[in-house]
Scaffold this motif. Structure first.
Motif, short mmCIF file in Angstrom:
data_model
loop_
_atom_site.label_atom_id
_atom_site.label_comp_id
_atom_site.label_asym_id
_atom_site.label_seq_id
_atom_site.Cartn_x
_atom_site.Cartn_y
_atom_site.Cartn_z
N UNK A 115 -4.51 1.46 -1.77
CA UNK A 115 -4.15 0.05 -1.94
C UNK A 115 -3.70 -0.24 -3.37
N UNK A 116 -3.37 -1.48 -3.63
CA UNK A 116 -2.81 -1.86 -4.94
C UNK A 116 -3.81 -1.71 -6.08
N UNK A 117 -5.11 -1.61 -5.76
CA UNK A 117 -6.12 -1.42 -6.81
C UNK A 117 -6.58 0.04 -6.87
N UNK A 158 0.85 -1.18 0.00
CA UNK A 158 0.00 0.00 0.00
C UNK A 158 0.88 1.24 0.00
N UNK A 159 0.30 2.36 -0.36
CA UNK A 159 1.00 3.64 -0.34
C UNK A 159 0.27 4.54 0.64
N UNK A 160 1.01 5.20 1.51
CA UNK A 160 0.43 6.16 2.45
C UNK A 160 1.08 7.51 2.18
#
Length: 141
Positions: free
Chosen positions: A18-20, A4-6
């Motif tokens: 998230x990845x989607x 995930x990216x924050x």
């Protein structure tokens, strides 16, 4: 492995992606007040203290639904309400969790639902005590 990216937005607000590419805005607080003295509810974001029970509720609901589908139960709706008592010394740790399942369907077996909930409840990590209640709602064919 999940990735995930924050991203930091401002003050103590972050967006998790998230990845989607689904996202959620999260506010970091200490005891309900951020370090700037602002109540997070006025921001319209989720707090970390709310996000954990939401994730746990989704996890439990998904597993219960999987089991009930394998038992060929005609489930038409499922709601999971999570109530947690937090540890005052660690706001992300929960002493007790109560999960209320509201299961809608046709000719549901109370035993099948209870067995699914009991099995899934035994898999929740990091909670000292977890209890549950079940409400069955019969729908007409």
């Amino acid at each position: 492995m999940a990735e995930v990216l924050v991203k930091w937005v401002e003050k103590r607000q972050f967006v998790g992606i998230d990845s989607t590419r689904h996202s959620v805005v999260i506010s970091f607080t200490r005891h309900g007040i951020d370090i700037f003295g602002t109540e997070p509810d006025s921001w319209g974001d989720m707090t970390l203290e709310e996000l954990w029970p939401i994730a746990m509720g989704a996890y439990l609901a998904s597993d219960v639904l999987d089991i009930l589908e394998k038992k060929r139960q005609a489930v038409t709706g499922l709601e999971v309400r999570v109530h947690g008592e937090q540890d005052p010394n660690s706001p992300l740790a929960f002493r007790r969790i109560h999960v209320h399942y509201r299961v809608r369907g046709r000719e549901l077996s109370p035993k099948a639902v209870e067995d699914a909930v009991r099995l899934v409840s035994a898999t929740v990590p990091g909670v000292a005590q977890i209890t549950h209640s079940i409400e069955l709602v019969e729908e007409s064919p």
